[in-house]
Design a protein around this motif. Sequence first.
Motif: not given
Length: 391
Positions: A25-26, A28, A85, A94-97, A99
């Motif tokens: 979910q996070h 990088e 995406q 994923s909560k990071n657009e 990524v």
Amino acid sequence: MMKKLIDMLKDKEDRMIEIRRYLHQHPELSFHEEQTPKYIAEFYKNKDCEVATNVGPNGVKVTIDSGKPGKTIAIRADFDALPIQEDTGLSFASKNEGVMHACGHDAHTAYMLILAETLIELKSEFKGKVVVIHQPAEEVPPGGAQAMIKDGVLEGVDHVLGVHVMSHMNAGNIYYREGNVQTGRDFFELKVKGQGGHGSSPHTANDSIVAGAYFVNAVQTIVSRRLNPFETGVVTIGSFDGKGQFNVIKDSIEIEGDVRALTDTTKHTIKREINRLVEGIEAMFGVTCELNYHDDYPALYNDPEFTQFVVDSIKNADTDAVKKVERCEPQPPSEDFAYYAKAIPSTFIYAGAAPEDGDIHPHHHPKFNISEKSLRVSAEAVGLVVLSYLK
């Protein structure tokens, strides 16, 4: 000791999955990892080990010292994600657009954290040391391995072992191969400069598109006519930027290409021939070329002796997680674990992770997913090797 390891990992399997889903979910991006290394370092807080952060930078090195003299083995897991995406529909997407963990590095980190915790709890029962390498930036050259090596992550280490989950391989199985196992990678950028003009009067211009198109076709003959048929090499043109107007002859175009080879010797041969071809294009078409050629990851070579030790250690163990240990074909993608393998005798293996339900999507795909059974399989396989080596 082996049975104790297996039982402990089995009891912690739910935590492995929980950690993997949090990391999923996070995600990088490579060289922009900030929260993930903090999360990793925090996991080891108050545990009986030595933790070094900003190795590389962004990497985390954990040393598990038994306090008894012996050998030192390093185990490595990467933790960077990709600029993709996500389109999986997972409840923990994923909560990071833009990524996504589309290559399984979230799984690598999750299994490694729980395995390391377990080895810390067992360290009174083995000799020597375990070095845990939590590596950033595997996906983007120059990669994170070189910088961590430069910062001393391999000092005193005898061997390195790594594992990668593979969505196209059967879940529950471990796969291996000795010798050259993954291709090395280069990439290049070529600018072809001619002379622009009107489409009706090509004789007054010098068409860069024609010269570039000839290069695209001719570069394929490097593999078919310059390599031994038993060598493995690939040249892919991924971008041809010649956009213009239909009736205008462009004065310049830009081409980008990808090179893969199973040995560094083959990789160097392809580089030499591309340079020769560019010189020929200049002479044949009267154009000027600017070639930027980037030597990227080397070919990954598994030390045969250590690989056999790894295979025997897993095969001889009484585990219900690992169903089969199977020799596989070389893998086309590149992997910066190759830098560890060039420094000291090392082995990189694969954990089958094909999903039980739904379609199987390749790595780096927006719908990429894995069987979470592969986490305990990876942890047990690596843990068994570590204990066998340090017993």
